[in-house]
Design a protein around this motif. Structure first.
Motif, PDB file in Angstrom:
ATOM      1  N   VAL A  20      36.740  84.296  69.808  1.00 18.29           N
ATOM      2  CA  VAL A  20      35.594  84.611  68.938  1.00 18.29           C
ATOM      3  C   VAL A  20      34.938  83.331  68.457  1.00 18.29           C
ATOM      4  O   VAL A  20      33.709  83.206  68.475  1.00 18.29           O
ATOM      5  N   ALA A  24      31.225  82.683  69.777  1.00 16.08           N
ATOM      6  CA  ALA A  24      30.207  82.709  68.711  1.00 16.08           C
ATOM      7  C   ALA A  24      29.498  81.359  68.613  1.00 16.08           C
ATOM      8  O   ALA A  24      28.285  81.308  68.373  1.00 16.08           O
ATOM      9  N   HIS A  51      28.311  87.887  73.412  1.00 14.86           N
ATOM     10  CA  HIS A  51      28.317  88.869  72.322  1.00 14.86           C
ATOM     11  C   HIS A  51      29.429  89.897  72.526  1.00 14.86           C
ATOM     12  O   HIS A  51      30.125  90.269  71.578  1.00 14.86           O
ATOM     13  N   CYS A  54      32.678  88.410  71.541  1.00 12.50           N
ATOM     14  CA  CYS A  54      32.803  88.371  70.078  1.00 12.50           C
ATOM     15  C   CYS A  54      33.194  89.731  69.520  1.00 12.50           C
ATOM     16  O   CYS A  54      34.085  89.836  68.675  1.00 12.50           O
ATOM     17  N   LEU A  97      31.686  87.399  59.765  1.00 13.14           N
ATOM     18  CA  LEU A  97      31.571  87.827  61.157  1.00 13.14           C
ATOM     19  C   LEU A  97      30.925  89.205  61.254  1.00 13.14           C
ATOM     20  O   LEU A  97      29.984  89.406  62.022  1.00 13.14           O
ATOM     21  N   LEU A 102      27.772  89.040  63.969  1.00 11.81           N
ATOM     22  CA  LEU A 102      27.595  90.079  64.987  1.00 11.81           C
ATOM     23  C   LEU A 102      26.241  90.797  64.892  1.00 11.81           C
ATOM     24  O   LEU A 102      25.573  90.971  65.917  1.00 11.81           O
ATOM     25  N   GLN A 105      23.564  88.461  66.206  1.00  7.52           N
ATOM     26  CA  GLN A 105      23.633  88.384  67.660  1.00  7.52           C
ATOM     27  C   GLN A 105      22.938  89.604  68.279  1.00  7.52           C
ATOM     28  O   GLN A 105      22.185  89.467  69.245  1.00  7.52           O
ATOM     29  N   THR A 130      27.909  81.061  61.933  1.00 10.99           N
ATOM     30  CA  THR A 130      29.028  80.854  62.853  1.00 10.99           C
ATOM     31  C   THR A 130      29.843  79.636  62.435  1.00 10.99           C
ATOM     32  O   THR A 130      31.076  79.666  62.457  1.00 10.99           O
TER      33      THR A 130
END
Length: 154
Positions: A20, A24, A51, A54, A97, A102, A105, A130
């Motif tokens: 991750v 990321a 993505h 992640c 995150l 996320l 993203q 990130t």
């Protein structure tokens, strides 16, 4: 049993959180590159893959605190200050995150998919979130190794 739990906790952290943090971190520059008109479509696949990594490994990362709590309970250190700080930092990292990295993203992938203009500030903000996520995990790792007040001499 403690050694098994600790081993599972460390392995889960390496296998789940490592990918991750790397994926990321690679996402913002990959998104900028995918926005370039020359190679856009091939690079959009890379962005989608990063993505996906992640998202999947973030779910796998739930094993880290599960094994961590089991290990701490077996070791009798649930009330230790370094552990409480690590738990708080882990919760903050997970929150960043889930709440910022996320979803941002997702937004960038949608923007790239429609070929709308992508501003540098769009990826800079994601890179900042990130970086904070990665810094929190690095801090937790250091706390887990140093363990202030530890009797192991570490």
């Amino acid at each position: 049993m403690t050694k098994i739990l600790l081993s599972l906790h460390v392995l889960a952290a390496i296998v789940a959180i490592g990918p991750v943090t790397v994926a990321a971190s690679m996402f913002p520059p990959a998104a900028r590159k995918a926005h370039a008109p020359a190679e856009g479509e091939a690079d959009l696949g890379t962005v989608r893959l990063l993505h996906r990594i992640c998202r999947i490994y973030a779910k796998m990362g739930l094993a880290v605190p599960v094994f961590g709590f089991a290990t701490a309970a077996a070791m009798g250190v649930l009330s230790s200050g370094w552990l409480t700080a690590s738990i708080a930092l882990t919760a903050a990292a997970a929150g960043i995150l889930v709440a910022f990295v996320l979803p941002r993203q997702d937004e960038l992938i949608d923007t790239l998919g429609t070929h709308k203009a992508l501003e540098r500030s769009d990826t800079v903000q994601l890179a900042m979130f990130t970086g904070v996520f990665n810094l929190l995990w690095a801090t937790v790792t250091i706390l887990m190794i140093v363990r202030p007040g530890s009797t192991t001499g570490a």
